[in-house]
Design a protein around this motif. Structure first.
Motif, PDB file in Angstrom:
ATOM      1  N   GLU A   6       0.827  -1.200   0.000  1.00 16.50           N
ATOM      2  CA  GLU A   6       0.000   0.000   0.000  1.00 16.50           C
ATOM      3  C   GLU A   6       0.868   1.260   0.000  1.00 16.50           C
ATOM      4  OE1 GLU A   6      -0.503  -2.348   2.776  1.00 16.50           O
ATOM      5  OE2 GLU A   6      -1.471  -3.517   1.210  1.00 16.50           O
ATOM      6  N   LYS A 223      -4.308   2.320  -7.828  1.00 17.52           N
ATOM      7  CA  LYS A 223      -5.506   2.674  -7.057  1.00 17.52           C
ATOM      8  C   LYS A 223      -5.284   4.015  -6.365  1.00 17.52           C
ATOM      9  CE  LYS A 223      -8.008  -1.461  -6.516  1.00 17.52           C
ATOM     10  NZ  LYS A 223      -7.140  -2.522  -7.036  1.00 17.52           N
ATOM     11  N   ALA A 226      -7.621   6.751  -1.635  1.00 12.32           N
ATOM     12  CA  ALA A 226      -8.871   6.501  -0.930  1.00 12.32           C
ATOM     13  C   ALA A 226      -9.328   5.046  -1.024  1.00 12.32           C
ATOM     14  CB  ALA A 226      -9.958   7.419  -1.472  1.00 12.32           C
ATOM     15  N   GLU A 227      -8.861   4.306  -2.027  1.00 10.31           N
ATOM     16  CA  GLU A 227      -9.331   2.927  -2.221  1.00 10.31           C
ATOM     17  C   GLU A 227      -8.371   1.871  -1.690  1.00 10.31           C
ATOM     18  OE1 GLU A 227     -10.393   2.268  -6.322  1.00 10.31           O
ATOM     19  OE2 GLU A 227     -11.557   4.127  -6.386  1.00 10.31           O
ATOM     20  N   LEU A 228      -7.211   2.288  -1.225  1.00  8.18           N
ATOM     21  CA  LEU A 228      -6.181   1.303  -0.889  1.00  8.18           C
ATOM     22  C   LEU A 228      -6.502   0.461   0.343  1.00  8.18           C
ATOM     23  CD1 LEU A 228      -2.966   3.310  -1.699  1.00  8.18           C
ATOM     24  CD2 LEU A 228      -3.701   1.166  -2.760  1.00  8.18           C
ATOM     25  N   LYS A 229      -7.149   1.067   1.325  1.00 10.04           N
ATOM     26  CA  LYS A 229      -7.448   0.318   2.556  1.00 10.04           C
ATOM     27  C   LYS A 229      -8.371  -0.859   2.252  1.00 10.04           C
ATOM     28  CE  LYS A 229      -7.346   3.930   5.978  1.00 10.04           C
ATOM     29  NZ  LYS A 229      -8.107   4.646   6.988  1.00 10.04           N
ATOM     30  N   ASP A 230      -9.426  -0.584   1.466  1.00  7.08           N
ATOM     31  CA  ASP A 230     -10.376  -1.643   1.133  1.00  7.08           C
ATOM     32  C   ASP A 230      -9.715  -2.705   0.259  1.00  7.08           C
ATOM     33  OD1 ASP A 230     -12.366  -0.527   2.595  1.00  7.08           O
ATOM     34  OD2 ASP A 230     -13.336   0.482   0.909  1.00  7.08           O
ATOM     35  N   ALA A 231      -8.841  -2.262  -0.649  1.00 12.09           N
ATOM     36  CA  ALA A 231      -8.165  -3.217  -1.533  1.00 12.09           C
ATOM     37  C   ALA A 231      -7.283  -4.153  -0.713  1.00 12.09           C
ATOM     38  CB  ALA A 231      -7.330  -2.472  -2.565  1.00 12.09           C
TER      39      ALA A 231
END
Ligand SMILES: [Zn+2]
Length: 286
Positions: A6, A223, A226-231
């Motif tokens: 990440e 990504k 903002a989308e990295l945590k969910d990924a």
């Protein structure tokens, strides 16, 4: 906490967004976040961003030879804005720890949730002035990180592989999540002692480490922040999945205490079907 994959994606994201821009200001929402005092934040007013690189879990913005380095720690995150608010950030109770403004009006905030403030930033002339960078072990995705180099790091270590993998002075960039994932991929107990691994086990662990991190880097790449945590969460096989089904064998994912928190594993895949004893529990029962 963002780990190597990440952080690499954040670095790539920042490198793209800051290309050709200059920093116009660094503001502190918390005085304690900045661990250095010379050069001062004013040194980053009107300086071109020459590059963004990663050292372990640290992000390093090279601004014409002055480096803004930061580590997001457990609850920290980076929030990008194409248009930053014009109001100046002042030290206070804001969850924003540090704000960086860029010459086209964009910028980013480093935020930290919770009461334990661990997020750390440094302004230095050389990244090796940051203690956590000076003591970093080799990068597990670097070309010099061969199977034999890894075997050398394991040799004579009286440490369990879970703890060893997340020790930043041994391997740079692996944290609590991937140090659960890698032993699962290697089909090895997270409590296995590093020094006791035979050649075949070292092969398996090395391949699992490189493959798991490389795949996660590919998954995170491109990504937005903002989308990295969910990924990251979506890619986990056992970490954070207590009570769910192991994707390899269908057994239930178990949890056991480890250091200051807990770890997740699959007994069928990793410990010959035998659940690990919870030391915290057995200590209470004594
Ligand atoms: Zn399993």
């Amino acid at each position: 906490m963002p780990e190597l994959p990440e952080v690499q994606a954040l670095v790539d994201f920042l490198a793209t967004r800051t290309a050709g821009l200059a920093t116009t200001g660094v503001e502190l929402g918390s005085i304690s976040v900045l661990k250095t005092f010379n050069p001062p934040p004013q040194a980053l007013a009107g300086v071109p961003v020459d590059g963004v690189v990663r050292h372990g879990k640290f992000i390093d913005l090279d601004c014409d030879g002055t480096h803004l380095v930061f580590h997001l720690a457990r609850a920290g995150w980076l929030r990008w804005s194409d248009t930053m608010p014009t109001t100046v950030l002042r030290p206070g109770k804001s969850p924003i720890a540090l704000r960086v403004r860029l010459s086209d009006g964009s910028g980013f905030d480093l935020t930290e949730a919770g009461t334990k403030k661990r997020l750390a930033a440094y302004i230095v002339n050389d990244p090796s002035e940051v203690p956590g960078i000076a003591s970093l072990g080799p990068d597990p995705l670097g070309p010099e990180f061969t199977r034999d180099v890894f075997a050398g790091l394991l040799r004579d270590r009286r440490a369990q592989i879970k703890g060893l993998l997340r020790d930043q002075s041994v391997v740079a960039g692996v944290g609590n999540a991937y140090s659960d994932e890698v032993p699962h991929v290697a089909k090895m107990s997270p409590f296995a002692m590093a020094a006791s691994l035979d050649d075949a086990a070292v092969d398996r662990l090395y391949a699992a480490l490189r493959d798991t991190l490389s795949a996660a880097v590919v998954a995170a790449s491109g990504k937005p922040a903002a989308e990295l945590k969910d990924a990251k969460r979506a890619g986990m096989r056992v970490h954070g999945r207590t009570g769910e089904t192991c994707p390899e064998c269908g057994d239930v994912v178990r949890e056991v205490s480890f250091a200051d928190s807990s770890l997740q594993y699959c007994a069928t895949c990793q410990t010959g079907g035998k659940p690990l004893a919870d030391r915290r529990m057995s200590r209470l029962l004594k």
